[in-house]
Structures are given as structure tokens and as C-alpha cells.
Design an enzyme around this catalytic site. Structure first.
Site, mmCIF file in Angstrom:
data_model
loop_
_atom_site.group_PDB
_atom_site.id
_atom_site.type_symbol
_atom_site.label_atom_id
_atom_site.label_comp_id
_atom_site.label_asym_id
_atom_site.label_seq_id
_atom_site.Cartn_x
_atom_site.Cartn_y
_atom_site.Cartn_z
ATOM 1 N N GLU A 94 -34.188 -23.695 37.813
ATOM 2 C CA GLU A 94 -33.696 -25.024 38.164
ATOM 3 C C GLU A 94 -34.023 -25.343 39.619
ATOM 4 O O GLU A 94 -34.100 -24.449 40.468
ATOM 5 C CB GLU A 94 -32.178 -25.092 37.922
ATOM 6 N N CYS A 118 -23.427 -11.355 42.864
ATOM 7 C CA CYS A 118 -22.300 -11.869 43.644
ATOM 8 C C CYS A 118 -21.260 -12.391 42.648
ATOM 9 O O CYS A 118 -21.606 -13.129 41.717
ATOM 10 C CB CYS A 118 -22.757 -12.984 44.577
ATOM 11 N N CYS A 121 -20.912 -16.318 41.817
ATOM 12 C CA CYS A 121 -22.104 -17.155 41.617
ATOM 13 C C CYS A 121 -22.541 -17.181 40.156
ATOM 14 O O CYS A 121 -22.668 -16.137 39.513
ATOM 15 C CB CYS A 121 -23.241 -16.629 42.491
ATOM 16 N N CYS A 339 -24.068 -25.687 44.821
ATOM 17 C CA CYS A 339 -24.270 -24.284 45.190
ATOM 18 C C CYS A 339 -23.636 -23.352 44.179
ATOM 19 O O CYS A 339 -22.467 -23.503 43.846
ATOM 20 C CB CYS A 339 -23.592 -23.960 46.520
HETATM 21 N N1 SAH Z 1 -29.670 -15.501 47.218
HETATM 22 C C1 SAH Z 1 -29.688 -16.456 48.295
HETATM 23 C C2 SAH Z 1 -29.986 -17.828 47.824
HETATM 24 C C3 SAH Z 1 -28.912 -18.488 46.980
HETATM 25 S S1 SAH Z 1 -28.280 -19.772 47.927
HETATM 26 C C4 SAH Z 1 -28.379 -16.370 49.057
HETATM 27 O O1 SAH Z 1 -27.529 -15.599 48.651
HETATM 28 O O2 SAH Z 1 -28.240 -17.013 50.088
HETATM 29 C C5 SAH Z 1 -26.893 -20.271 47.102
HETATM 30 C C6 SAH Z 1 -25.720 -20.429 48.061
HETATM 31 O O3 SAH Z 1 -24.580 -20.851 47.305
HETATM 32 C C7 SAH Z 1 -25.348 -19.131 48.704
HETATM 33 O O4 SAH Z 1 -24.889 -19.346 50.006
HETATM 34 C C8 SAH Z 1 -24.204 -18.667 47.841
HETATM 35 O O5 SAH Z 1 -23.409 -17.751 48.487
HETATM 36 C C9 SAH Z 1 -23.520 -19.959 47.530
HETATM 37 N N2 SAH Z 1 -22.721 -19.917 46.314
HETATM 38 C C10 SAH Z 1 -22.883 -19.110 45.264
HETATM 39 N N3 SAH Z 1 -21.964 -19.368 44.324
HETATM 40 C C11 SAH Z 1 -21.206 -20.373 44.805
HETATM 41 C C12 SAH Z 1 -20.118 -21.120 44.279
HETATM 42 N N4 SAH Z 1 -19.645 -20.866 43.068
HETATM 43 N N5 SAH Z 1 -19.595 -22.100 45.034
HETATM 44 C C13 SAH Z 1 -20.114 -22.386 46.257
HETATM 45 N N6 SAH Z 1 -21.151 -21.719 46.793
HETATM 46 C C14 SAH Z 1 -21.679 -20.731 46.078
#
Ligand code: SAH
Length: 356
Positions: A94, A118, A121, A339
Site C-alpha cells: 500500500e 511491533c 502496528c 500510521c
Molecule cells: N519500519 C519503519 C517504517 C514504518 S513507519 C519504522 O518503524 O519507522 C510507520 C510509523 O507508524 C512508525 O513510526 C510506527 O511506529 C508508527 N505506527 C505503527 N503502528 C501505529 C499505530 N497503530 N498508530 C500510530 N502509529 C503507528
């Protein structure tokens, strides 16, 4: 068996020069073809109008362009567009177009799925299948540039590597894509308008600094305490805060570019005074700004957006040491484009997220 055509875009400019020299073609053909496959972004060799038909045929016998296709574009009420991007082998990732008054930002994926797990996520629920190629990353950006023109009458202005996957686990391809995106005979976008977001891999952050990259770095921190971070981000067991801090100090010494911390505050997870204190201590050591990202629920009870007072406590404490912390509202929530929500939800079986 007829060998499937090789990917023309896996050839560098030098490779093209060598190929055409071997074929006895004039050397300017390499520049012409390079321009067609990157700057002009043609989907077929037969569309290269200034290349003689005989040469087109010779190229097509061995090579093809493998473009991505946007199979679905969902429009949010706030203007955000989420794309389902079909890769040449049928896998789906996506990408997201985020419009603001001044910017058109492309949020792109670097891997199919993710291996980092994570806890908060949605992408973590997809198995990591493979890395994206430079052309597949480039095409996502190009498609969003076109959507920007079509829907908003404005070109792409910024790129964030905040889609699916961990860009630093696909280092070479991501950097090659950025090279094509920034070079004048690519998209010509300034590297200062690109932000790579990482879970925080110390060795690779140092490598970025050594390689002299000119784009910005964001780190998904979420906690500055090992005991908390390890519980929500398994990578922290391998790359704890002290190591990450050391790599970020190294990055800053080399680049003089301020790092962004991405940070979600959850109730009962990281909303206590000691959590704020730990972040303040870390921020004293490295020039950073902090983006307090709104949590986008992914159906896990352990994670609930913290109270506004908890966010305020972070903002105030950071302001006291001169660090800017901004609370970021999410865009495109109604279409699961925010995000951490990218999880191929609308896809056919087999590619759908694994159960939580
Ligand atoms: N792997 C990379 C790129 C992904 S960026 C990284 O970890 O930075 C996606 C961003 O959204 C990251 O900062 C992640 O921590 C954040 N994120 C992931 N799940 C989320 C959620 N449920 N709500 C808000 N932010 C989230």
C-alpha cells in the site's frame, strides 16, 4: 522453456552503456533508454518513440519493463488517498497520498509485509514476503505524483518512507530508489524533502551517515526506556536504547541534520513521569524534534490512546529543554490509511492480514 524477460530497470546507466556498446549501437542510446525508463516512466519498450523499431525489438527479446499497477485507490474524506499497489509478481503493498495546503506527500512502502513485529502496528500481522525493488519503490512515488496532479493540480513535494516494511532492512534498493527519485534525469526531487523512517537499526544508521545521504531520518522510538520499549518493539532486545543513542549521535555528528522521533503515548504503557523523564534525558544528548503521533487503534486492547494531559506532560517537559514536540493528528483514518494501519485489509484471501 522460454526465459522470462529480464527487468530492464535493473540495469544501471553504465550497464546500458555496456550493453549498447556490445550491440554496436551509438552510445547516446543508453541515455535515451535511461530517460524513458526513469524520467518518462514508460510501461513498454514499444513506447520509446526515438528508439528505432529494430532496436526496440532486440531489447524486447531479452528485457521488459515490469511496472506496478494501482489496482484500487480509496479516497478519505480528508483528501488522503490510499492505494493498493499490485507488484509484477502479484503481491500487493500500500501507498498513501497525503495532501495538505502546501504539500503533496507520498508515503511509500519498502517491503511486502514486515518482520519487526511491533506490537501496536497492523503491518506486523503480515508476514514479510520480500523486499521491494528500486523500480517498485520509484513507481509508487511516480503514481502518487500523477494522482497529485490529477486530483489536486499540484506536483508531489515530499516523500516519507513510512509505509509497509523497514527501509533499512532493504538498504540497497531504498537508496537506489532515492537516487533515481532525486537525480535530474529521474524525478528531480530534492533529498531534503525525503524522510526515511526506521525502527532504529544502529549499524544501518551509521552506514547512512557514512554513505553521506542527504535526506532526513526519523526514528520510531515510542519509549526511551529499555524495559518498556522491549515489550512493544522486539527489535529493542537486539538494539537497545544506548546503542541507538550512540548511532544517532554519530549520525548527527556526520550530517548535522536533526532527527525526528516518532512517539505514540499509550495509557498505562508509556504515560508515566518516568517515561517522560527518560525521553527528556535522551533528547538532551541528541538534537531532535518529537512528533507525538496519535494512536490508530488496530484492535488490540493493550493499546489505548493516552489522555491529553499525558501528551501535555511530554510537550511541557520537552519545551523546558528547548525541544519542540508536536502532536500530530492522523490522516486518512476512515480508510485505514493512517500510521500503522497499512495491512492490505481490502485484499483477497491469501494476502489478508493474519489473525491478531
Ligand atoms: N519500519 C519503519 C517504517 C514504518 S513507519 C519504522 O518503524 O519507522 C510507520 C510509523 O507508524 C512508525 O513510526 C510506527 O511506529 C508508527 N505506527 C505503527 N503502528 C501505529 C499505530 N497503530 N498508530 C500510530 N502509529 C503507528
Amino acid at each position: 522453456m522460454i526465459p522470462s524477460p529480464k527487468n530492464l530497470r535493473s540495469l544501471s546507466k553504465a550497464d546500458l552503456q555496456t550493453l549498447f556498446a556490445e550491440w554496436g549501437e551509438p552510445s547516446f542510446r543508453a541515455a535515451q533508454v535511461y530517460d524513458w525508463i526513469w524520467a518518462k516512466g514508460v510501461h513498454a519498450i514499444s513506447d520509446m518513440r526515438n528508439i528505432p523499431t529494430a532496436l526496440q525489438a532486440k531489447l524486447s527479446a531479452e528485457y521488459a519493463i515490469h511496472p506496478i499497477s494501482v489496482t484500487q485507490a480509496q479516497h478519505s474524506e480528508d483528501g488522503t488517498i490510499k492505494n493498493a499497489v499490485k507488484l509484477p509478481d502479484g503481491l500487493i503493498v500500500e501507498s498513501v497520498l497525503i495532501p495538505t495546503e502546501k504539500r503533496i506527500t507520498a508515503c511509500v512502502s519498502s517491503q511486502v509485509g514486515c518482520s519487526l513485529n511491533c506490537a501496536f502496528c497492523a503491518t506486523a500481522r503480515l508476514k514479510r514476503m520480500r523486499n521491494l525493488g528500486p523500480d517498485e519503490i520509484y513507481d509508487q512515488v511516480r503514481a502518487i505524483h500523477q494522482q497529485g496532479m490529477e486530483h489536486f493540480g499540484r506536483p508531489l513535494t515530499n516523500i516519507v518512507f513510512m509505509g509497509m516494511g523497514e527501509p533499512l532492512m532493504n538498504y540497497h534498493n531504498v537508496l537506489t530508489a532515492i537516487e533515481k527519485i532525486t537525480q535530474p534525469d529521474g524525478l528531480g526531487l530534492s533529498p531534503r524533502r525525503i524522510t526515511l523512517s526506521t525502527v532504529g537499526l544502529p549499524k544501518m544508521i551509521k552506514k547512512l551517515a557514512d554513505d553521506g545521504v542527504k535526506f532526513h531520518l526519523a526514528v520510531s522510538l515510542h519509549s526511551a526506556r529499555d524495559e518498556v520499549r522491549s515489550q512493544i518493539m522486539p527489535i529493542n532486545d537486539v538494539a537497545p536504547i544506548a546503542e541507538l543513542r550512540e548511532a544517532l549521535e554519530y549520525w548527527y555528528r556526520a550530517t548535522k541534520r536533526r532527527i525526528t522521533f516518532e512517539y505514540v503515548v499509550w495509557k498505562g504503557v508509556n504515560d508515566a513521569p518516568e517515561d517522560v523523564h527518560a525521553l527528556v534525558q535522551l533528547c538532551k544528548r541528541i538534537p531532535v524534534k518529537v512528533n507525538l503521533i496519535e494512536y490508530n487503534a488496530i484492535g488490540d486492547e493493550r493499546f489505548q490512546q493516552a489522555d491529553p494531559e499525558a501528551l501535555e506532560a511530554y510537550v511541557t517537559a520537552l519545551a523546558r529543554i528547548g525541544v519542540t514536540a508536536k502532536v500530530r493528528r492522523s490522516r486518512g483514518k476512515d480508510i485505514d490509511a493512517a500510521c500503522g494501519q497499512l495491512a492490505n485489509k481490502t485484499l483477497p484471501e491469501g494476502l489478508s492480514p493474519m489473525p491478531a
